[in-house]
Design a protein around this motif. Structure first.
Motif, mmCIF file in Angstrom:
data_model
loop_
_atom_site.group_PDB
_atom_site.id
_atom_site.type_symbol
_atom_site.label_atom_id
_atom_site.label_comp_id
_atom_site.label_asym_id
_atom_site.label_seq_id
_atom_site.Cartn_x
_atom_site.Cartn_y
_atom_site.Cartn_z
ATOM 1 N N GLY A 235 -9.228 33.142 46.029
ATOM 2 C CA GLY A 235 -9.886 33.949 47.046
ATOM 3 C C GLY A 235 -9.200 35.282 47.298
ATOM 4 N N GLU A 236 -8.087 35.533 46.624
ATOM 5 C CA GLU A 236 -7.350 36.789 46.817
ATOM 6 C C GLU A 236 -8.138 37.967 46.243
ATOM 7 O OE1 GLU A 236 -3.046 38.823 45.551
ATOM 8 O OE2 GLU A 236 -3.512 36.748 44.993
ATOM 9 N N THR A 237 -8.166 39.066 46.994
ATOM 10 C CA THR A 237 -8.899 40.261 46.570
ATOM 11 C C THR A 237 -7.947 41.442 46.414
ATOM 12 O OG1 THR A 237 -10.898 39.529 47.737
ATOM 13 C CG2 THR A 237 -10.777 41.866 47.139
ATOM 14 N N VAL A 238 -8.135 42.187 45.320
ATOM 15 C CA VAL A 238 -7.341 43.398 45.098
ATOM 16 C C VAL A 238 -8.291 44.545 44.775
ATOM 17 C CG1 VAL A 238 -5.282 42.194 44.295
ATOM 18 C CG2 VAL A 238 -7.031 42.870 42.645
ATOM 19 N N ILE A 239 -7.889 45.766 45.161
ATOM 20 C CA ILE A 239 -8.669 46.968 44.868
ATOM 21 C C ILE A 239 -8.028 47.668 43.674
ATOM 22 C CG2 ILE A 239 -9.566 49.139 45.754
ATOM 23 C CD1 ILE A 239 -10.648 46.702 47.201
ATOM 24 N N LEU A 240 -8.815 47.945 42.651
ATOM 25 C CA LEU A 240 -8.308 48.609 41.453
ATOM 26 C C LEU A 240 -9.067 49.902 41.203
ATOM 27 C CD1 LEU A 240 -7.873 45.684 38.881
ATOM 28 C CD2 LEU A 240 -6.127 46.754 40.308
ATOM 29 N N ASP A 241 -8.326 50.905 40.753
ATOM 30 C CA ASP A 241 -8.940 52.166 40.333
ATOM 31 C C ASP A 241 -9.047 52.125 38.815
ATOM 32 O OD1 ASP A 241 -9.800 54.682 39.811
ATOM 33 O OD2 ASP A 241 -8.063 55.735 40.676
ATOM 34 N N THR A 242 -10.227 51.771 38.326
ATOM 35 C CA THR A 242 -10.400 51.595 36.885
ATOM 36 C C THR A 242 -10.367 52.911 36.120
ATOM 37 O OG1 THR A 242 -12.825 51.641 37.131
ATOM 38 C CG2 THR A 242 -11.737 49.492 37.200
ATOM 39 N N SER A 243 -10.392 54.044 36.831
ATOM 40 C CA SER A 243 -10.288 55.339 36.148
ATOM 41 C C SER A 243 -8.834 55.701 35.857
ATOM 42 C CB SER A 243 -10.931 56.437 37.001
ATOM 43 O OG SER A 243 -10.222 56.605 38.224
ATOM 44 N N ASP A 244 -7.899 54.913 36.360
ATOM 45 C CA ASP A 244 -6.471 55.133 36.135
ATOM 46 C C ASP A 244 -6.104 54.577 34.756
ATOM 47 O OD1 ASP A 244 -3.674 54.996 36.023
ATOM 48 O OD2 ASP A 244 -3.494 54.672 38.178
ATOM 49 N N ALA A 245 -5.854 55.486 33.808
ATOM 50 C CA ALA A 245 -5.588 55.088 32.428
ATOM 51 C C ALA A 245 -4.328 54.234 32.306
ATOM 52 C CB ALA A 245 -5.462 56.325 31.540
ATOM 53 N N VAL A 246 -3.301 54.572 33.072
ATOM 54 C CA VAL A 246 -2.045 53.812 33.025
ATOM 55 C C VAL A 246 -2.273 52.382 33.517
ATOM 56 C CG1 VAL A 246 0.304 53.633 33.913
ATOM 57 C CG2 VAL A 246 -0.631 55.871 33.289
ATOM 58 N N LEU A 247 -2.997 52.265 34.632
ATOM 59 C CA LEU A 247 -3.302 50.947 35.182
ATOM 60 C C LEU A 247 -4.122 50.124 34.186
ATOM 61 C CD1 LEU A 247 -3.392 48.917 37.541
ATOM 62 C CD2 LEU A 247 -5.450 50.091 38.334
ATOM 63 N N SER A 248 -5.109 50.747 33.582
ATOM 64 C CA SER A 248 -5.961 50.039 32.617
ATOM 65 C C SER A 248 -5.153 49.522 31.436
ATOM 66 C CB SER A 248 -7.081 50.960 32.125
ATOM 67 O OG SER A 248 -7.965 51.286 33.183
ATOM 68 N N GLU A 249 -4.230 50.369 30.946
ATOM 69 C CA GLU A 249 -3.405 49.962 29.814
ATOM 70 C C GLU A 249 -2.492 48.798 30.192
ATOM 71 O OE1 GLU A 249 -1.615 49.316 26.332
ATOM 72 O OE2 GLU A 249 -3.430 50.500 26.695
ATOM 73 N N LYS A 250 -1.925 48.834 31.399
ATOM 74 C CA LYS A 250 -1.058 47.739 31.855
ATOM 75 C C LYS A 250 -1.856 46.436 31.960
ATOM 76 C CE LYS A 250 2.451 50.298 34.497
ATOM 77 N NZ LYS A 250 3.034 50.537 35.842
ATOM 78 N N TYR A 251 -3.072 46.557 32.500
ATOM 79 C CA TYR A 251 -3.924 45.377 32.655
ATOM 80 C C TYR A 251 -4.254 44.767 31.292
ATOM 81 C CZ TYR A 251 -7.984 42.486 33.734
ATOM 82 O OH TYR A 251 -8.858 41.431 33.835
ATOM 83 N N GLU A 252 -4.678 45.627 30.361
ATOM 84 C CA GLU A 252 -5.059 45.137 29.039
ATOM 85 C C GLU A 252 -3.861 44.563 28.292
ATOM 86 O OE1 GLU A 252 -7.162 48.363 27.163
ATOM 87 O OE2 GLU A 252 -8.448 48.582 28.942
ATOM 88 N N LYS A 253 -2.688 45.166 28.486
ATOM 89 C CA LYS A 253 -1.478 44.633 27.850
ATOM 90 C C LYS A 253 -1.140 43.253 28.403
ATOM 91 C CE LYS A 253 3.386 45.636 26.843
ATOM 92 N NZ LYS A 253 3.842 44.284 27.230
#
Length: 300
Positions: A235-253
């Protein structure tokens, strides 16, 4: 009210029927013979005694018959053909996610149906263990079309109490209820606490195959700006900025690392893995697995 219930029941039957037709078609046209060729009998059973012939292994001598007949006889054996297939289905909340045309749970149900009808075509028994953070449903192995349809219904429409995923508990349960060596397919996204010890223990006792069902949206963040992601199990919710390239790369890694960790764990336990995308046809990966297993049987 009655009309709504009747409509709901009709929709359920329609969905089950669609899955049955699709599964039977796959088994008949594509998987015919594949299941039989790789899952041989798990043991040998006595067939008959016959007169000894030069070259026979002396260890197969039937001393009782030899004594009665006054001439040497040997025991012959045949492969114990009937097998048991256990489907271990993850019904946790994360299965009710799908960014394309189907939820992961629907793909899991269709895949389980295909395996079940493959086994039934081979005159084997099929059973089901459905689990979340606990085992919620056990269906003892049996044969027959109505039995297979009941399991499809349970995987699709059973209302579990829990939301989490306890794979270790499901594997322990399998080992408690099944003494004889079986073929066991565990179908899950494997987002669960460590279960490596139970995986190894189960692999030593049964022919265990892991089927990992994923969704493309879980593996890669699409650039759609700010999004709120809720963990279906906690049930935990987090807000992500999917336009952030660094964040996206960390997530995919992190997702690649997780896939790599699971692959190493399965390999260490000598458990075969099949990867299936909820947005893709699972027959291809299933056929690839069958062919790879057949090559392994032939050439070691």
């Amino acid at each position: 009210m009655n009309d709504e219930r009747e409509s709901g029941a009709s929709d359920i039957l329609k969905k089950i029927r669609q899955i049955e037709i699709s599964a039977r078609k796959a088994v008949t046209s594509i998987l015919s013979g594949e299941y039989h060729s790789i899952f041989k009998g798990m043991g040998m059973e006595f067939a008959e005694s016959r007169p000894y012939q030069p070259g026979d292994d002396i260890r197969t001598m039937d001393w009782n018959v030899t004594a009665r007949a006054g001439s040497p006889f040997v025991k012959t054996f045949r492969e114990e053909r009937e097998l048991t297939l256990m489907l271990i289905a993850d019904l946790s909340a994360s299965g009710h996610f799908g960014s394309k045309s189907k939820f992961k749970a629907e793909t899991a149900a269709e895949l389980c149906a295909t395996l079940a009808f493959s086994a039934l075509r081979n005159s084997d028994k099929v059973g089901l263990i459905a689990f979340t953070n606990e085992v919620e449903l056990y269906v003892a192995p049996r044969k027959g079309r109505s039995h297979a349809l009941r399991m499809i219904r349970d995987i699709l429409f059973f209302k579990p109490k829990g939301k989490g995923t306890d794979i270790a508990g499901a594997l322990k349960y399998l080992n408690r209820v099944t003494c004889k060596r079986t073929i066991a397919f565990i179908v899950s996204d494997f987002a669960a606490p460590d279960f490596s010890r139970e995986l190894k223990a189960t692999s030593r006792k049964h022919d265990l195959v892991a089927v990992r069902v994923t969704d493309p949206r879980e593996e890669k963040l699409e650039d759609v700006g700010l999004i709120a992601l809720e963990d279906a199990e906690t049930g935990e919710t987090v807000i992500l900025d999917t336009s952030d390239a660094v964040l996206s790369e960390k997530y995919e890694k992190s997702r690649r690392d997780e896939a790599g960790r699971l692959a190493k764990m399965f390999a260490a336990a000598k458990v075969d893995q099949i990867s299936v995308g909820a947005d893709k046809d699972f027959i291809g990966p299933l056929v690839k697995f069958f062919k790879a297993r057949e090559r392994k049987r032939r050439f070691g």
